[in-house]
Every structure is written in structure tokens, then in C-alpha cells.
Design an enzyme around this catalytic site. Structure first.
Site, PDB file in Angstrom:
ATOM      1  CE  LYS A  46      -1.886 -17.373  -8.873  1.00 44.37           C
ATOM      2  NZ  LYS A  46      -2.668 -17.219 -10.128  1.00 44.37           N
ATOM      3  CD  GLU A  63      -8.172 -16.334 -14.019  1.00 44.55           C
ATOM      4  OE1 GLU A  63      -7.502 -17.323 -14.399  1.00 44.55           O
ATOM      5  OE2 GLU A  63      -8.443 -16.113 -12.828  1.00 44.55           O
ATOM      6  CD  GLU A  68      -0.857 -12.457  -8.998  1.00 41.32           C
ATOM      7  OE1 GLU A  68      -1.484 -12.516  -7.926  1.00 41.32           O
ATOM      8  OE2 GLU A  68      -1.366 -12.695 -10.112  1.00 41.32           O
ATOM      9  CD  GLU A  84      -1.228 -21.429 -11.528  1.00 34.56           C
ATOM     10  OE1 GLU A  84      -1.822 -20.504 -10.945  1.00 34.56           O
ATOM     11  OE2 GLU A  84      -1.657 -21.966 -12.561  1.00 34.56           O
TER      12      GLU A  84
END
Length: 412
Positions: A327, A270, A324, A333
Site C-alpha cells: 500500500k 472501514e 498489506e 497505511e
């Protein structure tokens, strides 16, 4: 959802198989870039539409955080290489070899080889949560899953590993001082021995953004963003680093060497930069996110290694494909995606920024990456490594030129 392919049609032209034709007929292909396909959202497109997006970008490596059967089914016969994950909550049950065999028989075997599962990450950033049970059981679970793959004849195709946050390091600056947290020495030695024995990579989630956010006065933004900057020289190795990500990776390599393991490949499972954050999340902007990923992709186009391993290309998975919305945690985030769930781009990581003939790069957060005057067809692929002029066959070169001209015609 019917409009999803239309929304990515323009981007199809900009990013294809990371194939670049540049001066004198040189052909470059890169096989070291993948993307993280997280699914912690209530408004994400279905897997078949995600597959269309990945195909349009010519991305052929992806990482998912489970073994979602819908994804594994949708990705069958797609040529997408998948790194899948054993969720943390089920890891402990897999220390039993019979349970591991059943898990592989249910979650992997029915989909392989139609779905190109190439790796299994046993747990995700286990050492960050400080769950001692998970930490104790991760190696036995890895051993059991690998034994199950061996029994089913899949071990030569699928690697077993686990991913770590950079917090496993006690020191990372300078890179030559890299070392693991002392309390992790025992478990890390076990993990590294398993990886060495099975020839699997060490996965590290490395984010220069976090280091910059925590200490923006001491860490130059350009060093974190891959922009042009003086960089730093490691006083012990005399190696020069012009970006933080490579320094972080080399710190991991030194940490492994301190435990007696020098030949294990490191993969960045990542890395990314958020496009939005809370007021105290300094640097989390659309502009910086675009600069980071454009510069990162340009480096990947060169199949670069780190200063410590210049001849070993560094494999990287960009985080993430989508924003997203479910999250937990700070605003950042939920804002690492290159795309919104509806298929629109959060920021452009397109052709002009990735062209190898681009002559300049942004040198501050107040300006965007400059565009190139050349026209180049750029693709994200994992089919081959860099090839120089001597190694380019006539047919391959002609086919590449055909693809280039086709993309050029469609765009213009």
C-alpha cells in the site's frame, strides 16, 4: 503456506462466533461486525487459506475492494457475506446500461448465490481524489448496475451503494452540526435519493485515529480509543458521547437529515487503528491498535446503536484483516492489520478483552486492557441479533451451552 492453519489454531479458541454466555443463561449474538479483506500485498495467503482464517474466527461478513474471481470462487458455499467493489478505474464505463449488464453478468451472476454477495460498492472514496469525471458518473453507474441486477432478478438480494471518507463532511463537531461539503450538495442529494429508493445503506469510512493524530492536544486519547472517559455532550441535542466513532456516525446522520433524508441506515465500512507509523504519526502503536479494536468489539457484542439511533445497531467493518506491504503512503497505511500475512497476530484481540464480565478497561495508552477472570466463549457471527432471556428457546440455549463447553474443554 501449509503451516497457516496451525498458526491460527490457538486463535480459533479465542474468537469464534462472537457468541457469549453470561450470567443467568442469557445468550447474546451479534450480527453487526465484519472485516475488510484488502489484497494490496505480495505476500498474502491465497483466498482458500483466508477463508480458513475467517471460518476459524467465525466471521461471516467481509468486504473486498474488487471482484477478484479467485476470492469469489474460494468463498463459494462458505456462508461469508461479501461486500464487493467496482474499482474506480472501471466505474465510468458502467454508466452505459449494456456495459453494466455485461459487468454484472461477468463479475456477479456466475458466483451468486453460491457466493453470498450481498452488496456492491460502486467506487471507493471517490470524493477524496477530486476526479470530477468519477464524481459525475458515480450515480449513473449505480443506477445502471442496479438496473442490471433488476433485470437478472438479483436486486432483492444485492444492494448497490458507494463508500465515502469522512472528508465529505464540512462539519462534524458537535454531531448535530454535521453537514456535507457545500460543493457536494447536489451529488450527495442524488446519492441519498438512490439509497432511499433502493433501501441501501450509506457507507462511511470513519477513523478516530486520524482526528487524534491531527490534534492530539485537544482530542483525548481515551475518547478516540473507546476507553472510559467523561465524553462530551452535544449542546443542541443534549446527547452524551463517550467515544468519537459514534459522534462521527451521528454527524453523518445529521448531514443526511439536512438534505431531507432521515431514514437511511449508516454502515461504517472501514474503521481501525494502525499498529505502526512514521515519527509524525502520533498514537500509531501496537498497544493503541489492540485497545481500539478490543473496545470496538466489546461494543459490537452489545449490538449497540449510536446515541442518536440507540435502537438501530451500527454495522461496522474493521480495517483490516492483514497488514498489506504494497500500500502506498505513510507507514501506517501498511500496518492496519490484525494479522501478519503469515497468519500470526499483530496484537491480541482475544477472549479476555471481549468478555462481557470484564470489569475494567485501560484508561491510558501506557497500560493494556485488563483481563477478565471469567471464562467466556466468544464468537464473531452474523446469524442473529441480540436475544433476551424470554426469547431464548430451550434447544437454542442447550446448543449454545454445548458450544461453550466444547470450546472451554478444548482450551483447557
Amino acid at each position: 503456506m501449509e503451516a497457516f492453519p496451525q498458526k491460527i489454531a490457538i486463535f480459533h479458541i479465542f474468537l469464534g462466533s462472537f457468541l457469549t454466555l453470561s450470567g443467568f443463561g442469557y445468550v447474546r449474538l451479534v450480527d453487526s461486525l465484519g472485516i475488510n479483506y484488502g489484497q494490496v500485498g505480495n505476500n498474502l495467503p491465497p483466498p482458500d487459506k483466508v477463508l480458513e482464517l475467517l471460518h476459524s474466527l467465525r466471521i461471516t461478513k467481509a468486504r473486498i475492494y474488487d471482484t477478484n474471481p479467485q476470492v469469489l470462487t474460494a468463498f463459494a458455499n462458505s456462508n461469508i457475506e461479501l461486500l464487493v467493489t467496482v474499482e474506480n478505474q472501471v466505474l465510468t464505463t458502467l454508466i452505459d446500461q449494456q456495459q453494466a449488464l455485461q459487468w454484472v453478468g461477468t463479475h456477479i451472476r456466475p458466483y451468486f448465490p453460491a457466493t453470498r454477495i450481498t452488496g456492491i460498492a460502486v467506487g471507493n472514496e471517490l470524493f477524496t481524489g477530486h476526479d470530477t469525471t468519477l464524481i459525475t458518473n458515480v450515480v449513473p453507474a449505480m443506477v445502471s448496475i442496479h438496473a442490471a441486477l433488476v433485470k437478472l432478478g438479483l436486486d432483492q438480494y444485492i444492494q448497490v451503494t458507494t463508500s465515502h471518507s469522512l472528508a465529505v463532511l464540512a462539519a462534524s463537531y458537535p454531531p448535530s452540526a454535521g453537514s456535507f461539503q457545500s460543493e457536494l450538495t447536489g451529488i450527495m442529494t442524488q446519492i441519498l435519493k438512490f439509497l432511499a429508493d433502493t433501501k441501501a445503506p450509506f457507507l462511511i469510512d470513519a477513523y478516530p485515529y486520524f482526528a487524534y493524530k491531527d490534534d492530539p492536544k485537544r482530542i483525548p486519547i481515551d475518547y478516540a480509543l473507546f476507553n472510559r472517559n467523561p465524553g462530551m455532550v452535544d449542546p443542541y441535542t443534549k446527547l452524551h458521547y463517550d467515544n468519537m466513532l459514534y459522534a462521527q456516525v451521528d454527524a453523518v446522520i445529521f448531514a443526511m437529515a439536512r438534505l431531507g433524508f432521515k431514514g437511511i441506515e449508516v454502515t461504517v465500512s472501514e474503521t481501525g487503528w494502525p499498529s505502526k507509523g512514521d515519527p509524525d504519526e502520533i498514537g500509531a502503536t501496537v498497544q493503541n491498535a489492540g485497545i481500539y479494536n478490543r473496545n470496538l468489539m466489546r461494543r459490537q457484542l452489545r449490538n449497540e446503536g449510536t446515541p442518536l439511533r440507540p435502537n438501530m445497531r451500527l454495522e461496522i467493518y474493521v480495517f483490516a484483516l492483514f497488514n498489506e506491504d504494497m500500500k502506498p503512503g505513510p507507514t501506517s497505511e501498511r500496518n492496519y492489520g490484525i494479522f501478519q500475512p503469515d497468519g500470526t497476530m499483530v496484537y491480541d484481540v482475544g477472549i479476555s478483552a471481549l468478555s462481557t464480565s470484564s470489569t475494567s478497561t485501560s484508561t491510558s495508552t501506557s497500560t493494556s486492557t485488563s483481563t477478565s477472570t471469567s471464562s467466556t466463549s466468544i464468537f464473531l457471527t452474523s446469524n442473529a441479533t441480540q436475544v433476551n432471556q424470554k426469547g431464548v428457546g430451550y434447544k437454542s440455549l442447550m446448543y449454545s451451552i454445548f458450544l461453550y463447553l466444547l470450546a472451554f474443554q478444548v482450551f483447557y
